[in-house]
Scaffold this active site. Structure first.
Site: not given
Length: 211
Positions: A140, A151, A153, A155
């Site tokens: 996202q 930050h 990332h 998933h």
């Protein structure tokens, strides 16, 4: 090799028996010479995986939050993978760049490559570990995309048939978890999700996959 072969013919003995004996001896000497000068094997004691080099004192951050090293189960010089406070599915983890980069476009080429290679490696191992048949990778990128922690990332979610009635429902669930993640990481609020011990136990299980 052809040149060497022609040179060998030029200086080889003339009789059949002598020629065979000379070629075998000459070839063995060249093989020994090549192997002794071009092949160098490292000592086993010096071979260490990226995750094995991580110590308990290594510092990790996730946006404005400090992450306990016990929650991190794999790391490289540019990326790390950590267990989730409240996993959406078994094996749901996060892969992040070690440098605090808010948006995907903020990553360098090396960071982007390392992040996705790390996610690929993590996804493959966790899908197998949890006996899944597929893996969802999701980013996202920005607040309007559902990102709540500034930050980058990824998933990583090992998948099985029937884990969601409709496959696209997982993306709505990820968005809900993003909001919960920010709330649970807020240092001013009591942590009510899994304890650090529980998360460390899961991280220990995953660390063993990368030794």
């Amino acid at each position: 090799m052809v040149k060497l072969f022609l040179q060998s013919i030029a200086i080889a003995p003339t009789t059949t028996a002598s020629r065979c004996s000379w070629f075998i001896s000459h070839s063995l000497k060249r093989c020994r010479s090549i192997s002794s000068t071009t092949i160098t094997l490292p000592k086993a004691s010096k071979i260490k995986s990226a995750s094995a080099q991580m110590s308990s004192t290594t510092q990790f951050t996730f946006g404005p939050y400090k992450i306990d090293a016990k929650e991190v189960f794999y790391s490289t010089p540019l990326s790390y993978a950590m267990v989730n406070l409240r996993p959406l599915l078994p094996g749901n983890v996060l892969v992040c760049p070690r440098r605090e980069a808010k948006r995907f476009a903020d990553l360098t080429a090396d960071e982007t490559t390392d992040l996705w290679l790390t996610a690929q490696k993590i996804g493959k191992q966790l899908e197998s570990y949890h006996k899944g048949s597929s893996t969802t990778f999701a980013i996202q990128d920005g607040p309007q995309a559902g990102q709540t922690v500034p930050h980058v990332h990824i998933h990583v979610l090992p998948r099985k048939a029937g884990d969601f009635e409709k496959n696209d429902e997982i993306y709505d669930a990820i968005e809900v978890k993003e909001k919960e993640l920010q709330q649970k990481l807020d240092l001013d609020k009591e942590r009510k999700d899994r304890s650090l011990e529980e998360m460390n136990q899961e991280a220990d299980q995953y660390r063993s996959l990368f030794l």
